[in-house]
Design an enzyme around this catalytic site. Structure first.
Site, PDB file in Angstrom:
ATOM      1  N   GLU A 123      63.059  46.961   1.141  1.00 45.46           N
ATOM      2  CA  GLU A 123      63.095  45.665   0.437  1.00 45.46           C
ATOM      3  C   GLU A 123      63.397  45.836  -1.049  1.00 45.46           C
ATOM      4  O   GLU A 123      63.889  44.915  -1.696  1.00 45.46           O
ATOM      5  CB  GLU A 123      61.772  44.903   0.645  1.00 45.46           C
ATOM      6  N   CYS A 137      56.506  51.100   5.904  1.00 44.59           N
ATOM      7  CA  CYS A 137      55.514  52.014   5.339  1.00 44.59           C
ATOM      8  C   CYS A 137      54.227  51.968   6.168  1.00 44.59           C
ATOM      9  O   CYS A 137      54.204  52.511   7.267  1.00 44.59           O
ATOM     10  CB  CYS A 137      55.298  51.707   3.861  1.00 44.59           C
ATOM     11  N   HIS A 156      60.584  51.813   1.551  1.00 47.43           N
ATOM     12  CA  HIS A 156      60.568  50.375   1.230  1.00 47.43           C
ATOM     13  C   HIS A 156      61.988  49.850   1.027  1.00 47.43           C
ATOM     14  O   HIS A 156      62.449  49.753  -0.119  1.00 47.43           O
ATOM     15  CB  HIS A 156      59.732  50.129  -0.027  1.00 47.43           C
TER      16      HIS A 156
HETATM   17  N1  GLN Z   1      48.612  53.480   2.767  1.00 50.77           N
HETATM   18  C1  GLN Z   1      49.745  54.172   3.300  1.00 50.77           C
HETATM   19  C2  GLN Z   1      50.011  55.473   2.568  1.00 50.77           C
HETATM   20  O1  GLN Z   1      49.548  55.680   1.468  1.00 50.77           O
HETATM   21  C3  GLN Z   1      50.973  53.296   3.271  1.00 50.77           C
HETATM   22  C4  GLN Z   1      51.436  53.003   1.884  1.00 50.77           C
HETATM   23  C5  GLN Z   1      52.412  51.859   1.829  1.00 50.77           C
HETATM   24  O2  GLN Z   1      52.513  51.073   2.764  1.00 50.77           O
HETATM   25  N2  GLN Z   1      53.121  51.733   0.735  1.00 50.77           N
HETATM   26  O3  GLN Z   1      50.683  56.334   3.090  1.00 50.77           O
END
Ligand code: GLN
Length: 544
Positions: free
Chosen positions: A518, A382, A516
């Site tokens: 994970e 992410c 994600h």
């Molecule tokens: N801050 C980034 C976004 O909002 C990444 C979010 C995250 O890593 N879950 O796109």
């Protein structure tokens, strides 16, 4: 007929109620029952999505896009049953629904009250969406005696009558502290906690007693006597060396039989627990070890990275190695004399996890650069993928001003706010200044992987679905520039507009994912990306 198991906690918090619920569900599942676990959170936030990771740990995201309590991660990891929106409720959400109904005039002039309106809403939530299940385990957050949890306790008391005593069981988790000066375990806090619970009209059927020393038989008998439960229903629960040892340990202490007995069900033969024995064999007998450096921003509270930590452990299980994690604050690398190389050289692989806000991100970008240049395996999740793209743009594509609009206005928005995208519910639109709660790209989205990419080999296919939680996206208009710099866009949303995965074909293992992974990893089914990443770390460890 679906039966309900209500799980409450007493004496202190952090006794491992979520793990106990998850383990009990796994044991019942191993006996052939279909189970589901739910979490009732008494706080007033509508969901944990707006809470700081330091307050509440990780926000666990479900396929259907709910932002939920991290205990749902344990539930899913231990049972393999995907959690849903309908598995987590908070007082905030209940009040939000009730107040909206009141404003619409749905209560037809009635006075709206905690009993029956709030308790009815809690009961309705507990009973919804249970078709085909043998057991629903309902975990109540907090400890008995909290003001916030009273309506939940009252709802349980009522449900036990509504559903019939034979169809509900109450399990209460308490602490039996060891008092060094007396050289004894003390049962009094448990007695008091059970007294509090019974004063709310709930007599527990099974008591699970956490302690750091073995519970003598005489204490077990004493607790049974004072708390009005059979002695076999007082289950000792010693600290475990791994969370994955907990189901086996609870089974040895008789938790699953005690719960079945409380329902009047003959427990029958022992469940098949080979799955858990195999997991513990991998934990206990690793054939090597690797060190992964995680450069994040909430490294002071490891609950903030709960699923990530577990997924790395699962990757280790897949390769039969122990994974040592070196947690590093991104900010550390932003200090004037910080020596990035000295910190990262001992790591066999580098991971930048998800996160929000600018703090520490220059340090993360430096870590990406280190991994790219030194050919150390890199996994960006992410925010970690976004940082890999910004690093690539700045250092391999000649775009020195590359940044993300999350950190403020920029002339090179390699990562930008997404204002429009297609979800399961149709076109989603957002405004830059809109609400923060529940407004991200949330839940499962499909992605298409390019034919000869590294990730399609890792996944063993080209169509995947993974869970998202972010507001910003890598800007597809920079694709060509970044690809010239060696960063291939190997996974895209089905419409080709949203980059989902980037990788470096000229690097031993360099993958960034917008989702994600994970969240979907399990000890008995490690996520392929984590299994592959740890395998790459192992190869790296043999090089150095
Ligand atoms: N801050 C980034 C976004 O909002 C990444 C979010 C995250 O890593 N879950 O796109």
């Amino acid at each position: 007929m679906t039966r309900f198991i209500f799980i409450t906690g007493g004496v202190v918090s952090s006794l491992g109620k979520g793990l106990m619920a998850a383990s009990l569900a796994a044991l019942l599942q191993a006996r052939g029952y279909r189970v589901r676990i739910r979490k009732f959170d008494p706080y007033l936030n509508v969901d944990p999505g707006t809470m700081s990771p330091y307050q509440h740990g990780e926000v666990y995201v479900t396929d259907d896009g709910a932002e939920t309590d991290l205990d749902l991660g344990h539930y899913e990891r231990f049972t393999g049953v995907p959690s849903r929106q309908s598995d987590n409720i908070t007082s905030g959400r209940i009040y939000q629904t009730i107040i909206a109904k009141e404003r619409r005039g749905d209560y037809l002039g009635a006075t709206v009250q905690v009993i029956p309106h709030v308790t009815d809403a809690i009961k309705e939530f507990a009973r919804a969406d249970v078709d085909g299940l043998d057991f629903v385990l309902c975990e109540i957050g907090g400890t008995v005696g909290d003001i916030e949890s009273l309506p939940f306790m009252e709802a349980i008391r009522q449900l036990r009558n509504d559903l019939g005593r034979a169809n509900t069981v109450s399990v209460h988790l308490t602490l039996v502290p060891y008092i060094a000066a007396a050289g004894e375990l003390k049962t009094k806090p448990t007695q008091h906690s059970v007294r509090d619970l019974t004063s709310l009209g709930i007599q527990p059927d099974v008591l699970v007693c956490r302690s750091e020393r073995p519970l003598p038989d005489s204490d077990r008998a004493k607790i049974a006597l004072f708390c009005n439960v059979p002695k076999e229903a007082v289950i000792p629960a010693l600290d475990a060396k791994s969370i994955y040892a907990v189901p086996l340990q609870y089974h040895r202490e008789g938790l699953d039989s005690a719960v079945l007995n409380a329902f009047g069900i003959e427990p029958g033969p022992s469940p098949d627990l080979r799955r858990w024995a195999d997991i513990m064999d991998r934990v206990d007998n690793p054939e090597g070890e690797v060190t992964v450096g995680v450069i994040g921003k909430y490294t002071g509270l490891l609950d903030a990275y709960k699923s990530l930590h577990e997924a790395l452990v699962h990757g280790g299980m897949a390769n039969r190695v122990k994974v040592n994690i070196r947690w590093i604050e991104g900010e550390l690398f932003e200090q004037p004399n910080s020596d990035v190389a000295a910190q990262l050289e001992p790591c066999h692989a580098i991971l930048v996890p998800g996160g929000f806000g600018e703090r520490g991100t220059e340090g993360m970008i430096e870590s990406v650069r280190f991994a790219r240049e030194r050919k150390v395996p890199y996994f960006g999740i992410c925010l970690g993928m976004q940082m890999a793209c910004i690093e690539g743009a700045r250092n391999t594509a000649g775009l020195s001003g590359a940044s993300t609009t999350e950190f403020g206005p920029t002339n090179e928005p390699v990562v930008g706010m997404i204002t429009e995208w297609m979800s399961h519910e149709g076109l989603q639109q957002r405004e830059a200044g809109g609400d923060l709660g529940g407004t991200m790209r949330l839940g499962a989205y499909p992605a298409h992987l390019s034919g000869n990419s590294h990730v399609s080999t890792i996944y063993g296919g080209s169509e995947i679905s993974e869970r998202h939680r972010h507001r910003y996206e890598v800007n597809v208009h920079y694709r060509e520039a970044l690809e010239r710099g060696g960063l291939a866009f190997s996974g895209m949303s089905p419409d080709g507009q949203l980059p989902e995965i980037v990788e470096r074909p000229d690097h031993p293992w360099f993958v960034g994912v917008q989702f994600h992974p994970e969240l979907k990893s399990k000890p008995f089914d490690p996520h392929p990306l984590f299994a592959s990443f740890i395998a790459a770390a192992l190869r790296q460890s043999r090089l150095v």
